[in-house]
Design a protein around this motif. Structure first.
Motif, PDB file in Angstrom:
ATOM      1  N   PRO A 157       0.789  -1.240   0.000  1.00 45.53           N
ATOM      2  CA  PRO A 157       0.000   0.000   0.000  1.00 45.53           C
ATOM      3  C   PRO A 157       0.826   1.297   0.000  1.00 45.53           C
ATOM      4  N   ILE A 161      -7.072   3.498   1.619  1.00 46.93           N
ATOM      5  CA  ILE A 161      -5.712   2.928   1.625  1.00 46.93           C
ATOM      6  C   ILE A 161      -4.863   3.612   0.560  1.00 46.93           C
ATOM      7  N   LEU A 169      -4.628   1.534   8.054  1.00 43.10           N
ATOM      8  CA  LEU A 169      -4.727   0.069   8.044  1.00 43.10           C
ATOM      9  C   LEU A 169      -5.289  -0.440   9.365  1.00 43.10           C
ATOM     10  N   SER A 224      -3.666  -5.512   4.231  1.00 45.53           N
ATOM     11  CA  SER A 224      -2.660  -5.226   3.189  1.00 45.53           C
ATOM     12  C   SER A 224      -2.668  -6.281   2.093  1.00 45.53           C
ATOM     13  N   TRP A 231      -5.798  -5.980  -0.018  1.00 46.99           N
ATOM     14  CA  TRP A 231      -5.648  -4.831  -0.929  1.00 46.99           C
ATOM     15  C   TRP A 231      -4.857  -5.273  -2.171  1.00 46.99           C
ATOM     16  N   ASP A 249     -12.886   1.615   1.392  1.00 51.66           N
ATOM     17  CA  ASP A 249     -11.676   1.186   2.111  1.00 51.66           C
ATOM     18  C   ASP A 249     -10.473   1.190   1.171  1.00 51.66           C
TER      19      ASP A 249
END
Ligand code: A2P
Length: 318
Positions: free
Chosen positions: A188, A285, A230, A245, A248, A281
């Motif tokens: 990220p 991020i 996070l 993470s 993502w 979300d």
């Protein structure tokens, strides 16, 4: 949930692989066993990690116990930096295959756009760089040797690692087999927007190393997993920052390669298929400030290296 990504060769690669960089002999075998027992079907290895023999022993044990078969697994390895060129590349592959005790690899990568003289690895000093030919020629010779490995049935897919858009584009100029993947840092706080866009155009898959921000590695000064955004999302949805993470990464289309040698974390890192991050979300991020964590200063030198500074390795990708 997405469990595999289809590569440009048609092969389906499991989206989570166990990372084995910095996994010490003595513990890596147990980590591989723990991983496979909780569902991992993909192990990311490399000649340079110096632990392939122990990984091979662990795999043999699992095969013998009937836990799974070779064809149920995806095994990646990488060519050593001291093994570029038509003569050395096949020898390095052979060493990896004999250490891993496998008849074929699913994926073989050129580890770095760096060629060292035979026998040298770490840390590279100026005199260790292979200067017998220009680096571009070296990479080309190595790529062609890797294409031959596919023709010979030793490896099913080939790709590169740590290649910038520019260097990858150089390979595309002559490749008969287009690289299936480019394994690079992606997390990220270092999204690789430019490189990912380029790779998408060419249908080359991003394999993400250090997807958890590789906290604890020398030179890493920011702890990705401690970032408030996070933590906030993880508390909201009842998952850990590590799981957020990884999720993502999977949702942007990456293959992710989290490393752990602790069984409870190995399990935690695989437990990411029963939830999804919302669009909001994901957008939250993506507000994280960007910074390359693995700069590869260790390959840079004012004299005697190809690269004077990290910008020469990563070119215009930032
Ligand atoms: P350990 O191996 O002791 O578990 P990356 O995959 O980005 O390189 O990150 C690896 C680092 O993150 C290692 O230091 C690893 O330590 C640690 N790590 C792995 N999984 C988790 C997790 N679920 N939560 C926190 N730290 C983790």
């Amino acid at each position: 949930a997405t469990t595999h990504v289809t590569l440009n060769t048609g092969h389906k690669m499991p989206v989570i692989g166990l990372g084995t960089w910095q996994a010490k002999p003595g513990v890596v075998g147990a980590a591989v066993e723990a991983a496979i027992k909780v569902g991992y079907r993909h192990i990311d290895c490399a000649y340079s990690y110096r632990n392939e023999k122990e990984i091979g022993d662990a795999l043999q044990k699992l095969f013998k116990e009937g836990v799974l078969r070779r064809e149920d697994l995806w095994i990646t390895s990488k060519l050593g930096n001291d093994s570029h060129g038509a003569e050395e590349a096949p020898k390095c592959l052979q060493k990896t295959m004999s250490d891993l005790q496998l008849e074929y690899l699913d994926l073989y990568l050129m580890h770095w756009p760096v060629s060292l003289k035979k026998g040298y690895s770490w840390p590279p000093e100026p005199h260790m760089y292979n200067s017998s030919k220009p680096l571009e020629q070296d990479i080309k010779d190595t790529w062609q040797a890797m294409e031959k490995m596919v023709e010979e049935g030793k490896v099913r897919n080939i790709g590169v690692s740590n290649f910038s858009s520019k260097k990858l584009s150089g390979v595309l100029d002559y490749a008969k087999i287009v690289p299936a993947v480019n394994q690079v840092e992606c997390q990220p706080m270092w999204r690789q927007d430019k490189l990912r866009t380029f790779m998408k155009t060419h249908n080359i898959t991003v394999c993400a190393y250090s997807p958890l921000g590789t906290w604890g590695t020398a030179g890493i000064t920011v702890n990705l997993l401690e970032q408030p955004v996070l933590k906030k999302i993880s508390e909201k949805i009842g998952k850990t920052p590590a799981q957020v993470s990884l999720r993502w990464g999977i949702q942007i289309g990456n293959i992710v390669l989290p490393k752990s040698t602790r069984p409870e974390r190995v399990k935690e890192n695989f437990d990411v298929f029963n939830f999804a991050l919302s669009k909001d979300d994901m957008a939250e991020i993506e507000k994280l400030a960007q910074k390359r964590f693995i700069r590869a200063d260790f390959f840079c030198n004012e004299s005697g290296s190809y690269y004077k500074k990290p910008e020469d390795i990563w070119d215009d990708d930032g």
